[in-house]
Design a protein around this motif. Structure first.
Motif, PDB file in Angstrom:
ATOM      1  N   MET A   1     -14.360  66.695  66.284  1.00  0.00           N
ATOM      2  CA  MET A   1     -14.809  67.327  67.518  1.00  0.00           C
ATOM      3  C   MET A   1     -16.220  67.883  67.323  1.00  0.00           C
ATOM      4  SD  MET A   1     -13.009  70.436  69.637  1.00  0.00           S
ATOM      5  CE  MET A   1     -12.364  69.651  71.069  1.00  0.00           C
ATOM      6  N   LYS A   2     -17.073  67.637  68.292  1.00  0.00           N
ATOM      7  CA  LYS A   2     -18.461  68.091  68.225  1.00  0.00           C
ATOM      8  C   LYS A   2     -18.531  69.612  68.273  1.00  0.00           C
ATOM      9  CE  LYS A   2     -22.764  67.689  70.751  1.00  0.00           C
ATOM     10  NZ  LYS A   2     -23.300  67.518  72.079  1.00  0.00           N
ATOM     11  N   LYS A   3     -19.371  70.172  67.405  1.00  0.00           N
ATOM     12  CA  LYS A   3     -19.572  71.623  67.399  1.00  0.00           C
ATOM     13  C   LYS A   3     -20.884  71.947  68.083  1.00  0.00           C
ATOM     14  CE  LYS A   3     -17.238  72.716  63.066  1.00  0.00           C
ATOM     15  NZ  LYS A   3     -17.364  73.412  61.782  1.00  0.00           N
ATOM     16  N   GLN A   4     -20.805  72.699  69.154  1.00  0.00           N
ATOM     17  CA  GLN A   4     -22.018  73.171  69.813  1.00  0.00           C
ATOM     18  C   GLN A   4     -21.836  74.653  70.106  1.00  0.00           C
ATOM     19  OE1 GLN A   4     -23.077  71.253  73.521  1.00  0.00           O
ATOM     20  NE2 GLN A   4     -24.739  72.700  73.886  1.00  0.00           N
ATOM     21  N   LEU A   5     -22.691  75.468  69.511  1.00  0.00           N
ATOM     22  CA  LEU A   5     -22.594  76.903  69.713  1.00  0.00           C
ATOM     23  C   LEU A   5     -23.275  77.274  71.029  1.00  0.00           C
ATOM     24  CD1 LEU A   5     -21.431  79.275  68.025  1.00  0.00           C
ATOM     25  CD2 LEU A   5     -23.768  79.689  67.230  1.00  0.00           C
ATOM     26  N   ASN A  59      -7.102  69.874  69.156  1.00  0.00           N
ATOM     27  CA  ASN A  59      -8.098  70.656  68.435  1.00  0.00           C
ATOM     28  C   ASN A  59      -9.030  71.286  69.462  1.00  0.00           C
ATOM     29  OD1 ASN A  59      -8.902  71.407  65.841  1.00  0.00           O
ATOM     30  ND2 ASN A  59     -10.594  69.955  65.860  1.00  0.00           N
ATOM     31  N   VAL A  60      -9.172  72.609  69.419  1.00  0.00           N
ATOM     32  CA  VAL A  60      -9.930  73.308  70.462  1.00  0.00           C
ATOM     33  C   VAL A  60     -10.971  74.226  69.829  1.00  0.00           C
ATOM     34  CG1 VAL A  60      -9.753  74.870  72.451  1.00  0.00           C
ATOM     35  CG2 VAL A  60      -7.914  73.260  72.005  1.00  0.00           C
ATOM     36  N   ASN A  61     -12.171  74.249  70.418  1.00  0.00           N
ATOM     37  CA  ASN A  61     -13.186  75.244  70.075  1.00  0.00           C
ATOM     38  C   ASN A  61     -13.067  76.389  71.065  1.00  0.00           C
ATOM     39  OD1 ASN A  61     -14.185  73.502  68.079  1.00  0.00           O
ATOM     40  ND2 ASN A  61     -15.572  72.521  69.527  1.00  0.00           N
ATOM     41  N   MET A  62     -13.021  77.622  70.554  1.00  0.00           N
ATOM     42  CA  MET A  62     -12.851  78.794  71.423  1.00  0.00           C
ATOM     43  C   MET A  62     -14.139  79.613  71.459  1.00  0.00           C
ATOM     44  SD  MET A  62      -9.021  80.126  70.402  1.00  0.00           S
ATOM     45  CE  MET A  62      -9.257  80.152  68.622  1.00  0.00           C
ATOM     46  N   THR A  67     -18.950  87.348  72.408  1.00  0.00           N
ATOM     47  CA  THR A  67     -19.987  86.616  71.643  1.00  0.00           C
ATOM     48  C   THR A  67     -19.508  85.875  70.392  1.00  0.00           C
ATOM     49  OG1 THR A  67     -20.897  88.422  70.275  1.00  0.00           O
ATOM     50  CG2 THR A  67     -21.834  88.141  72.504  1.00  0.00           C
ATOM     51  N   TRP A  68     -18.206  85.892  70.066  1.00  0.00           N
ATOM     52  CA  TRP A  68     -17.775  85.076  68.929  1.00  0.00           C
ATOM     53  C   TRP A  68     -17.297  83.700  69.391  1.00  0.00           C
ATOM     54  CZ3 TRP A  68     -12.780  83.344  68.969  1.00  0.00           C
ATOM     55  CH2 TRP A  68     -11.815  84.099  69.645  1.00  0.00           C
ATOM     56  N   SER A  69     -17.470  82.719  68.515  1.00  0.00           N
ATOM     57  CA  SER A  69     -16.963  81.357  68.728  1.00  0.00           C
ATOM     58  C   SER A  69     -16.228  80.923  67.474  1.00  0.00           C
ATOM     59  CB  SER A  69     -18.102  80.376  69.004  1.00  0.00           C
ATOM     60  OG  SER A  69     -18.670  80.596  70.277  1.00  0.00           O
ATOM     61  N   LYS A  70     -15.072  80.299  67.661  1.00  0.00           N
ATOM     62  CA  LYS A  70     -14.283  79.771  66.543  1.00  0.00           C
ATOM     63  C   LYS A  70     -14.062  78.278  66.778  1.00  0.00           C
ATOM     64  CE  LYS A  70      -9.905  80.505  64.009  1.00  0.00           C
ATOM     65  NZ  LYS A  70      -9.878  79.158  63.521  1.00  0.00           N
ATOM     66  N   PHE A  71     -14.540  77.475  65.840  1.00  0.00           N
ATOM     67  CA  PHE A  71     -14.418  76.025  65.964  1.00  0.00           C
ATOM     68  C   PHE A  71     -13.158  75.501  65.262  1.00  0.00           C
ATOM     69  CE2 PHE A  71     -19.059  76.698  66.314  1.00  0.00           C
ATOM     70  CZ  PHE A  71     -19.284  76.082  67.529  1.00  0.00           C
ATOM     71  N   GLU A 153     -12.824  74.266  76.150  1.00  0.00           N
ATOM     72  CA  GLU A 153     -13.939  75.088  75.673  1.00  0.00           C
ATOM     73  C   GLU A 153     -15.063  75.268  76.699  1.00  0.00           C
ATOM     74  OE1 GLU A 153     -16.675  74.047  72.571  1.00  0.00           O
ATOM     75  OE2 GLU A 153     -16.303  71.923  72.799  1.00  0.00           O
ATOM     76  N   VAL A 154     -14.948  74.657  77.863  1.00  0.00           N
ATOM     77  CA  VAL A 154     -15.951  74.891  78.913  1.00  0.00           C
ATOM     78  C   VAL A 154     -15.656  76.184  79.690  1.00  0.00           C
ATOM     79  CG1 VAL A 154     -16.665  72.488  79.181  1.00  0.00           C
ATOM     80  CG2 VAL A 154     -14.739  73.345  80.517  1.00  0.00           C
ATOM     81  N   PHE A 155     -14.677  76.960  79.209  1.00  0.00           N
ATOM     82  CA  PHE A 155     -14.379  78.271  79.787  1.00  0.00           C
ATOM     83  C   PHE A 155     -14.359  79.315  78.677  1.00  0.00           C
ATOM     84  CE2 PHE A 155     -12.163  75.168  82.468  1.00  0.00           C
ATOM     85  CZ  PHE A 155     -12.702  75.476  83.708  1.00  0.00           C
ATOM     86  N   TYR A 156     -14.928  80.489  78.973  1.00  0.00           N
ATOM     87  CA  TYR A 156     -14.757  81.606  78.042  1.00  0.00           C
ATOM     88  C   TYR A 156     -13.269  81.903  77.883  1.00  0.00           C
ATOM     89  CZ  TYR A 156     -19.734  82.944  77.871  1.00  0.00           C
ATOM     90  OH  TYR A 156     -21.093  82.982  77.661  1.00  0.00           O
TER      91      TYR A 156
END
Length: 196
Positions: A1-5, A59-62, A67-71, A153-156
């Protein structure tokens, strides 16, 4: 999965615990999940019925508005689309509200979402998770046990209701718990839609 912060975020390997109100105790006998609103007939499912539904692993990026992100967290749960099979929606339904427990009220918390982006594998009512530092484990009570919604991941992540209790189907978008308190209705982290 692509990681984009997303802008304004930092990466963490932890899964921070943030919520308002107390943590409810799960009672399997009284627990149920309601599907209601703009549907031909309301439906209520027991915990056993929910857990017998087909499972999805994703697999989900949160990304949290704080301001935190967890991949790369892997979740197992029930895809939202599985629950849609239990109701016939009225014509014109484009939005939902996902409800959860807040301070003694099973429907005290809610998050509004557009329905269309929630029909894939990354829109799950989850009960267990793993990542590179943890093997499979149930989500704990502070993370929303027995069932918590994890949005794409397109939603907070505030759109990911904990201690879920039901879905309301709507024709018109309506503010949920945090949206009524000034947060964005659309909540896209990549557009930094934090506040209204």
């Amino acid at each position: 999965m692509k990681k984009q912060l997303p802008p304004g975020q930092f990466e963490t390997e932890k899964w921070p615990i943030l919520h308002t109100g107390d943590v409810p105790e799960f009672n399997e006998i009284t627990w149920n999940f309601r599907l209601f609103g703009e549907v031909k007939e309301e439906k209520s499912l027991s915990h056993k019925e929910i857990m017998e539904l087909p499972k999805t692993i994703s697999n989900v990026n949160m990304h949290c508005v704080t301001t935190w992100s967890k991949f790369d967290t892997t979740f197992e749960g029930i895809a939202l689309r599985e629950l849609l099979k239990f109701v016939e929606m009225n014509e014109g339904v484009k939005y939902i509200k996902i409800y959860g427990y807040f301070n003694g009220d099973r429907f005290g918390y809610s998050a509004n979402l557009p329905l269309e982006p929630l029909l894939g594998d990354d829109s799950l009512f989850v009960y267990r998770w793993k990542d590179k530092n943890h093997d499979w484990q149930d989500i704990d009570p502070k993370h929303g046990y027995p069932l918590r919604f994890i949005p794409p991941e397109v939603f907070y992540l505030w759109k990911g209701s904990k201690w879920v209790s039901g879905i309301e189907f709507m024709k018109v978008d309506e503010a949920g718990f945090w949206e009524e308190r000034g947060y964005s209705m659309t909540a896209n982290p990549f557009k930094e839609e934090r506040y209204r």
